[in-house]
Motif scaffolding. Structure first.
Motif, PDB file in Angstrom:
ATOM      1  N   VAL A   1    -118.121 -13.021 -24.833  1.00 17.16           N
ATOM      2  CA  VAL A   1    -117.908 -14.229 -24.024  1.00 17.16           C
ATOM      3  C   VAL A   1    -119.209 -14.682 -23.370  1.00 17.16           C
ATOM      4  CG1 VAL A   1    -116.717 -15.154 -21.990  1.00 17.16           C
ATOM      5  CG2 VAL A   1    -115.502 -13.626 -23.582  1.00 17.16           C
ATOM      6  N   TRP A   2    -119.976 -13.737 -22.839  1.00 17.20           N
ATOM      7  CA  TRP A   2    -121.098 -14.055 -21.957  1.00 17.20           C
ATOM      8  C   TRP A   2    -122.470 -13.927 -22.598  1.00 17.20           C
ATOM      9  CZ3 TRP A   2    -121.660 -16.163 -17.255  1.00 17.20           C
ATOM     10  CH2 TRP A   2    -120.516 -16.305 -16.464  1.00 17.20           C
ATOM     11  N   GLY A   3    -122.589 -13.096 -23.626  1.00 16.08           N
ATOM     12  CA  GLY A   3    -123.903 -12.626 -24.019  1.00 16.08           C
ATOM     13  C   GLY A   3    -124.220 -11.411 -23.178  1.00 16.08           C
ATOM     14  N   SER A   4    -124.700 -10.342 -23.809  1.00 14.21           N
ATOM     15  CA  SER A   4    -124.840  -9.073 -23.101  1.00 14.21           C
ATOM     16  C   SER A   4    -125.823  -9.137 -21.938  1.00 14.21           C
ATOM     17  CB  SER A   4    -125.278  -7.982 -24.080  1.00 14.21           C
ATOM     18  OG  SER A   4    -126.539  -8.286 -24.643  1.00 14.21           O
ATOM     19  N   ASP A   5    -126.784 -10.077 -21.979  1.00 11.37           N
ATOM     20  CA  ASP A   5    -127.797 -10.109 -20.918  1.00 11.37           C
ATOM     21  C   ASP A   5    -127.299 -10.736 -19.624  1.00 11.37           C
ATOM     22  OD1 ASP A   5    -127.696 -12.707 -21.876  1.00 11.37           O
ATOM     23  OD2 ASP A   5    -129.851 -12.891 -22.236  1.00 11.37           O
ATOM     24  N   ARG A   6    -126.016 -11.084 -19.576  1.00 12.23           N
ATOM     25  CA  ARG A   6    -125.365 -11.484 -18.323  1.00 12.23           C
ATOM     26  C   ARG A   6    -124.193 -10.563 -17.984  1.00 12.23           C
ATOM     27  NH1 ARG A   6    -126.860 -16.358 -16.027  1.00 12.23           N
ATOM     28  NH2 ARG A   6    -128.319 -17.572 -17.284  1.00 12.23           N
ATOM     29  N   VAL A   7    -124.178  -9.397 -18.618  1.00  8.34           N
ATOM     30  CA  VAL A   7    -123.123  -8.408 -18.407  1.00  8.34           C
ATOM     31  C   VAL A   7    -123.756  -7.127 -17.867  1.00  8.34           C
ATOM     32  CG1 VAL A   7    -121.355  -6.989 -19.531  1.00  8.34           C
ATOM     33  CG2 VAL A   7    -121.682  -9.372 -20.235  1.00  8.34           C
ATOM     34  N   SER A   8    -123.092  -6.492 -16.920  1.00  4.32           N
ATOM     35  CA  SER A   8    -123.583  -5.244 -16.338  1.00  4.32           C
ATOM     36  C   SER A   8    -122.411  -4.306 -16.115  1.00  4.32           C
ATOM     37  CB  SER A   8    -124.308  -5.524 -15.022  1.00  4.32           C
ATOM     38  OG  SER A   8    -123.450  -6.220 -14.120  1.00  4.32           O
ATOM     39  N   VAL A   9    -122.735  -3.063 -15.778  1.00  4.89           N
ATOM     40  CA  VAL A   9    -121.714  -2.051 -15.519  1.00  4.89           C
ATOM     41  C   VAL A   9    -122.094  -1.296 -14.257  1.00  4.89           C
ATOM     42  CG1 VAL A   9    -120.439  -0.069 -16.416  1.00  4.89           C
ATOM     43  CG2 VAL A   9    -121.408  -1.735 -18.009  1.00  4.89           C
ATOM     44  N   LYS A  10    -121.112  -1.037 -13.399  1.00  2.00           N
ATOM     45  CA  LYS A  10    -121.353  -0.190 -12.237  1.00  2.00           C
ATOM     46  C   LYS A  10    -120.655   1.145 -12.444  1.00  2.00           C
ATOM     47  CE  LYS A  10    -121.659   0.092  -7.247  1.00  2.00           C
ATOM     48  NZ  LYS A  10    -121.109  -0.259  -5.936  1.00  2.00           N
ATOM     49  N   MET A  11    -121.421   2.232 -12.320  1.00  2.00           N
ATOM     50  CA  MET A  11    -120.889   3.571 -12.554  1.00  2.00           C
ATOM     51  C   MET A  11    -121.333   4.532 -11.464  1.00  2.00           C
ATOM     52  SD  MET A  11    -120.904   4.120 -16.683  1.00  2.00           S
ATOM     53  CE  MET A  11    -122.555   3.511 -17.011  1.00  2.00           C
ATOM     54  N   SER A  12    -120.580   5.624 -11.341  1.00  3.93           N
ATOM     55  CA  SER A  12    -120.859   6.619 -10.295  1.00  3.93           C
ATOM     56  C   SER A  12    -120.758   8.017 -10.889  1.00  3.93           C
ATOM     57  CB  SER A  12    -119.882   6.454  -9.130  1.00  3.93           C
ATOM     58  OG  SER A  12    -118.536   6.461  -9.602  1.00  3.93           O
ATOM     59  N   PRO A  13    -121.787   8.474 -11.612  1.00  8.97           N
ATOM     60  CA  PRO A  13    -121.723   9.798 -12.233  1.00  8.97           C
ATOM     61  C   PRO A  13    -121.458  10.927 -11.249  1.00  8.97           C
ATOM     62  CG  PRO A  13    -123.580   8.544 -13.095  1.00  8.97           C
ATOM     63  CD  PRO A  13    -123.030   7.752 -11.955  1.00  8.97           C
ATOM     64  N   THR A  14    -121.916  10.787 -10.002  1.00 10.67           N
ATOM     65  CA  THR A  14    -121.785  11.877  -9.034  1.00 10.67           C
ATOM     66  C   THR A  14    -120.521  11.783  -8.186  1.00 10.67           C
ATOM     67  OG1 THR A  14    -123.127  10.650  -7.423  1.00 10.67           O
ATOM     68  CG2 THR A  14    -124.287  12.184  -8.878  1.00 10.67           C
ATOM     69  N   TRP A  15    -119.602  10.865  -8.529  1.00 14.50           N
ATOM     70  CA  TRP A  15    -118.359  10.740  -7.769  1.00 14.50           C
ATOM     71  C   TRP A  15    -117.539  12.018  -7.888  1.00 14.50           C
ATOM     72  CZ3 TRP A  15    -115.662   8.857  -4.068  1.00 14.50           C
ATOM     73  CH2 TRP A  15    -114.274   8.812  -4.091  1.00 14.50           C
ATOM     74  N   ASP A  16    -117.049  12.507  -6.753  1.00 14.20           N
ATOM     75  CA  ASP A  16    -116.319  13.769  -6.711  1.00 14.20           C
ATOM     76  C   ASP A  16    -115.218  13.643  -5.667  1.00 14.20           C
ATOM     77  OD1 ASP A  16    -115.476  16.453  -6.363  1.00 14.20           O
ATOM     78  OD2 ASP A  16    -117.469  17.202  -6.907  1.00 14.20           O
ATOM     79  N   ASN A  17    -113.959  13.694  -6.129  1.00 15.68           N
ATOM     80  CA  ASN A  17    -112.857  13.599  -5.167  1.00 15.68           C
ATOM     81  C   ASN A  17    -112.281  14.967  -4.827  1.00 15.68           C
ATOM     82  OD1 ASN A  17    -111.290  14.315  -7.389  1.00 15.68           O
ATOM     83  ND2 ASN A  17    -109.939  12.536  -7.283  1.00 15.68           N
ATOM     84  N   GLY A  18    -112.980  16.010  -5.265  1.00 15.27           N
ATOM     85  CA  GLY A  18    -112.539  17.361  -4.953  1.00 15.27           C
ATOM     86  C   GLY A  18    -111.408  17.854  -5.822  1.00 15.27           C
ATOM     87  N   GLY A  19    -111.079  17.098  -6.861  1.00 13.29           N
ATOM     88  CA  GLY A  19    -109.976  17.506  -7.733  1.00 13.29           C
ATOM     89  C   GLY A  19    -110.209  17.088  -9.167  1.00 13.29           C
ATOM     90  N   THR A  20    -109.616  15.950  -9.517  1.00 12.21           N
ATOM     91  CA  THR A  20    -109.711  15.506 -10.907  1.00 12.21           C
ATOM     92  C   THR A  20    -111.079  14.934 -11.258  1.00 12.21           C
ATOM     93  OG1 THR A  20    -108.760  13.388 -10.250  1.00 12.21           O
ATOM     94  CG2 THR A  20    -107.245  15.041 -11.121  1.00 12.21           C
TER      95      THR A  20
END
Length: 362
Positions: free
Chosen positions: A220-239
């Protein structure tokens, strides 16, 4: 303070030309207090007040009704919602800003109270062990049902439609919400994703859901206007855990995302010293060669320092923008920052939302 600060330097992220390297991070503010979950004139005022940021990322917005999992958060899956976002983008652009829409889905971290009594769906029938903020208060998540293959295809199509709605609404791009306990990290998580089809069974297959969404949205956009937000270090103490196996899976995913030509990756770090932050983002940088926006607990000083190290391209700020709509100007002039009222972060209308003033000298 002067404009020689790294935070105040212009930066290009894909097709996005930013006047400075300060990004306003997405923040749920729970102001869509209407049955349509549509943004209002109040949202337009709020975001326009903060248009001094090089880039604004909206609060996570629902891509479909099944993705809803927090009260009073707007969506971008109906015409009414899209029309509300038009007011927002027009106000931000008139104020000289840039704004992208963050597309989200809570999946198994939702609750039947948001879904008319229906069970939420996730990659597998495993409770993520989170809290859902429902109309009657926070409640523990439940064991979801597992997505069918047809439902996965339909959800990917909903991301595409949401991206099309964001384009119609006048946004400058989109950011895929894939952090913490959202649907996409549920698919990435081997404890929550125990599928045996094309979307589970190995780290590569668990990542396929995200990659298919990126393909649909980039179409839809062209990849150069698309981004991703991620949190590799996220830890909820369980899953969700930030063990070495999890981090290694993210390392491989970042290598794969080099092929996607994204505008940027928006990555959460961890609180800590500049040395600890540099070490973590250096790890990210070792695997991803595209633009990186660093997030989580940065101060002005820490933001300038990590940019000086040359391992990230911009820094995003969340809470400082709540009480400081003129945050970039305060950085520029060396003005002190105001403190926000936490009691109104997720409550009320204008109070604690659009009534924070710009700095004025006494």
């Amino acid at each position: 303070m002067t404009t020689t600060q790294p935070l105040l330097q212009p930066v290009r992220l894909g097709a996005l030309e930013l006047a400075n390297s300060v990004v306003m991070a997405p923040m749920t503010r729970a102001r869509a207090q209407n049955a349509e979950l549509a943004p209002t004139d109040l949202h337009a005022t709020y975001y326009a007040q903060r248009a001094g940021a090089g880039l604004i990322v909206t609060e996570g917005t629902w891509v479909n009704a099944e993705g809803v999992g927090f009260i009073h958060v707007p969506g971008i899956y109906t015409d009414t919602q899209t029309a509300g976002w038009v007011k927002v983008t027009e106000a931000v652009h008139e104020a000289g800003g840039r704004i992208v829409s963050q597309l989200g889905h809570l999946g198994a971290a939702s609750h039947p109270d948001h879904l008319g009594g229906r069970l939420p769906a996730g990659p597998s029938a495993i409770n993520p062990g989170e809290k859902s903020f429902t109309p009657s208060g926070p409640k523990d998540t439940v064991t979801p049902r597992a997505y069918t293959a047809a439902e996965i295809a339909a959800t990917i199509a909903d991301y595409r439609q949401a991206a099309e709605n964001a384009r119609r609404a006048g946004f400058d791009g989109v950011e895929i919400h894939a952090q913490q306990s959202q649907l996409i990290p549920q698919f990435l998580n081997p404890r929550l994703n125990q599928r045996t089809d094309a979307y589970g069974g190995s780290s590569e297959k668990r990542a396929q859901f995200l990659l298919d969404i990126l393909d649909a949205v980039s179409d839809v956009w062209g990849s150069d206007r698309v981004s991703v937000k991620m949190s590799p270090t996220w830890d909820n103490g369980g899953t969700f855990t930030a063990d070495e196996e999890t981090l290694a899976d993210y390392d491989q995913l970042f290598k794969k995302l080099n092929d996607s030509n994204l505008a940027y990756l928006h990555l959460l770090g961890t609180p800590g010293t500049i040395e600890e932050r540099v070490a973590l983002f250096s790890r990210y940088r070792a695997h991803y060669q595209g633009n990186i926006v660093a997030n989580l607990g940065f101060t002005q000083a820490l933001g300038n320092e990590i940019l000086d190290h040359g391992i990230v391209n911009a820094v995003s700020f969340a809470e400082p923008f709540i009480a400081n709509p003129d945050l970039v100007e305060r950085f520029t002039q060396g003005h002190p920052l105001a403190d926000g009222n936490r009691d109104t972060y997720y409550a009320g209308q204008a109070e604690g939302y659009t009534d924070y003033p710009a700095f004025t000298a006494n």
